[in-house]
Design an enzyme around this catalytic site. Structure first.
Site, mmCIF file in Angstrom:
data_model
loop_
_atom_site.group_PDB
_atom_site.id
_atom_site.type_symbol
_atom_site.label_atom_id
_atom_site.label_comp_id
_atom_site.label_asym_id
_atom_site.label_seq_id
_atom_site.Cartn_x
_atom_site.Cartn_y
_atom_site.Cartn_z
ATOM 1 N N ALA A 1 0.824 -1.204 0.000
ATOM 2 C CA ALA A 1 0.000 0.000 0.000
ATOM 3 C C ALA A 1 0.855 1.248 0.000
ATOM 4 O O ALA A 1 2.070 1.199 0.166
ATOM 5 C CB ALA A 1 -0.911 -0.004 1.228
ATOM 6 N N CYS A 2 0.186 2.373 -0.193
ATOM 7 C CA CYS A 2 0.860 3.664 -0.128
ATOM 8 C C CYS A 2 1.374 3.897 1.294
ATOM 9 O O CYS A 2 0.866 3.345 2.261
ATOM 10 C CB CYS A 2 -0.099 4.782 -0.500
ATOM 11 S SG CYS A 2 -0.712 4.705 -2.182
#
Length: 220
Positions: free
Chosen positions: A21-22
């Site tokens: 994920a970011c």
């Protein structure tokens, strides 16, 4: 029991849906009030998440980086050439307008829809930017960045104004194909197709000592 360092399925959680994920970081103060240092610390945290931001063969075109802060009311009052109502009774937003679009036409269309929603456009601000460090890919798709300021004719504030702003934002995005990273009476977002180290340089506002906030959320 952990499998591959992931929790077992439970409730709405299923490890099968886990993906990279970011990167996200938040800086906040509970006692000292809004300050520029919070913004600066968040930007430093963002730079330290460079490994979570994506770039391709062109290292100076990022997949995206941004920061959410509380609306810097005093800063806006010092740079705008029109009056604002008291904090909490107006909405501020960031609009991404396609580079080839006629800004005047777009603003006229937005004004028309605002009147239909019993809203008043208080004014616009072209956001200062410095794209010198951006790569060719980022430059080729860079929109025009404009901030909009709106008030409800009813004088609504708080959650009531937030609801009005949300509905208006969705109508604009669906009918005019304009993207709004934020449109709120509480917070504002600065973001773009940037690397973690380009965000502050690209938006000089973020280096201004008058841009203060009690919290800042960054992502890459």
């Amino acid at each position: 029991m952990l499998k591959n360092n992931l929790p077992a399925p439970q409730g709405f959680y299923d490890p099968a849906f886990e993906h990279d994920a970011c990167g996200v970081a938040m800086v906040a103060t509970l006692k000292d009030g809004p300050q520029h240092e919070i913004v600066q610390r968040a930007l430093r945290a963002l730079e330290n998440m460079e490994h979570r931001g994506a770039t391709g063969a062109e290292p100076d075109s990022g997949d995206g980086a941004g920061i959410l802060i509380r609306i810097p009311d005093e800063f806006f009052r010092s740079v705008l050439d029109f009056e604002l109502p008291e904090f909490g009774k107006y909405v501020a937003g960031m609009a991404f307008i396609e580079s080839g679009a006629d800004v005047k036409v777009i603003k006229d269309q937005i004004d028309k829809l605002a009147k239909e929603e019993n809203l008043q456009i208080l004014g616009w601000r072209e956001v200062p930017m410095n794209p010198k460090s951006l790569g060719k890919t980022a430059l080729s798709v860079m929109p025009k960045f404009h901030q909009i300021f709106i008030a409800a004719e009813s004088g609504a504030s708080g959650i009531a104004l937030e609801r009005i702003a949300f509905c208006f934002r969705k109508r604009l995005e669906h009918e005019l194909s304009i993207y709004f990273p934020s449109l709120s009476s509480r917070t504002i977002v600065y973001k773009g197709m940037l690397t973690t180290g380009q965000l502050e340089e690209f938006f000089p506002d973020l280096s201004d000592q008058r841009v203060v906030s009690p919290l800042a959320l960054v992502h890459s």
